[in-house]
Design a protein around this motif. Structure first.
Motif: not given
Length: 261
Positions: A210, A231, A171
């Protein structure tokens, strides 16, 4: 004239055009990637290659790696990429062309890549990977809000960075893109085709990343639906909403109401 002071000159002079930087855990795979890049024309004098040695133990992760490389390399553009990509299709001339085209559209672009998602959840791709050969989805260059980490190009003319509170190997593409958006800049997927050996995976470390990103946005008191190539999740300053949006059925209803894909 003020001799006791130094005049600050703003320049846009870079020694190199492209600076590659990679987190390396497998030397053989990294060497293969570099050779493919040089075969694709990235052996010019205005290209340089750097790596962080993560063989055996990690010296840097995605977040710290970008920040450290961004401030130390010499190129106008930092190419922060995975060791398992191969330049099997497009070459340096095509990348020059893609960037020149984007400069005409948006000279203050922040980050570009080959796979990402728009605010609506629409995926934009120009890649070959285990998910598909010669994937070509988008009207390039197309604006996105997140980019896959396999191939990121950062514009060093701007003051970009990842969030100091975050760490790990997932991420950071979302984080750097969102931080650029907060500064008023945009991010794009371009028509530059390469091969990525891995299709990515969602494991425990991905879930933890996340949650860490959602916690950061909670602290920032931001409310948003975050979407990446792997995601979708919701984060806000409301702890209760963050909890209920962890349930897939709630997230699915929210996406449908808001028109997300």
């Amino acid at each position: 004239m003020l001799p006791q002071f130094s005049k600050l000159e703003i320049t846009d002079q870079f020694v190199k055009k492209y600076s590659f930087c990679t987190l390396v855990t497998n030397i053989d795979e990294y060497v293969e990637m570099i050779q493919s890049a040089k075969n694709a024309g990235f052996d010019r004098d205005d290209v340089e290659f750097f790596y962080f040695d993560n063989v055996g133990q990690n010296s840097q992760d995605g977040f710290s790696g970008i920040n450290n490389a961004f401030s130390k390399v010499n190129g106008k553009y930092l190419i922060f990429c995975h060791q398992d990509i191969l330049f099997k299709f497009d070459n340096i001339d095509k990348l020059d062309q893609c960037i020149a085209e984007l400069e005409l559209k948006d000279p203050s672009w922040a980050v570009i890549g080959n796979a990402g998602k728009k605010e609506t959840g629409k995926i934009v791709l120009r890649i070959t990977d285990p998910h598909g050969e010669n994937s070509n989805i988008g009207d390039f260059p197309e604006e996105v809000v997140s980019l896959d980490e396999n191939f990121l190009i950062l514009n060093r003319s701007l003051n970009l960075s990842t969030s100091a509170e975050l760490n790990g190997f997932h991420l950071y593409g979302l984080d750097i893109c969102r931080n650029a958006n907060y500064l008023g800049y945009k991010n794009y997927v371009i028509d530059f085709h390469l091969s990525h050996k891995s299709g990515g995976k969602i494991d425990k470390s991905f879930v933890m990343a996340q949650e860490a990103y959602a916690t950061l946005e909670h602290k920032r008191k931001n409310k948003n639906f975050y979407t990446t190539t792997c995601t979708n999740f919701y984060a806000s300053s409301n702890a209760f909403l963050n909890y209920i949006f962890k349930f897939k059925i709630v997230l699915k209803i929210y996406k449908k109401m808001k028109g997300f894909r």
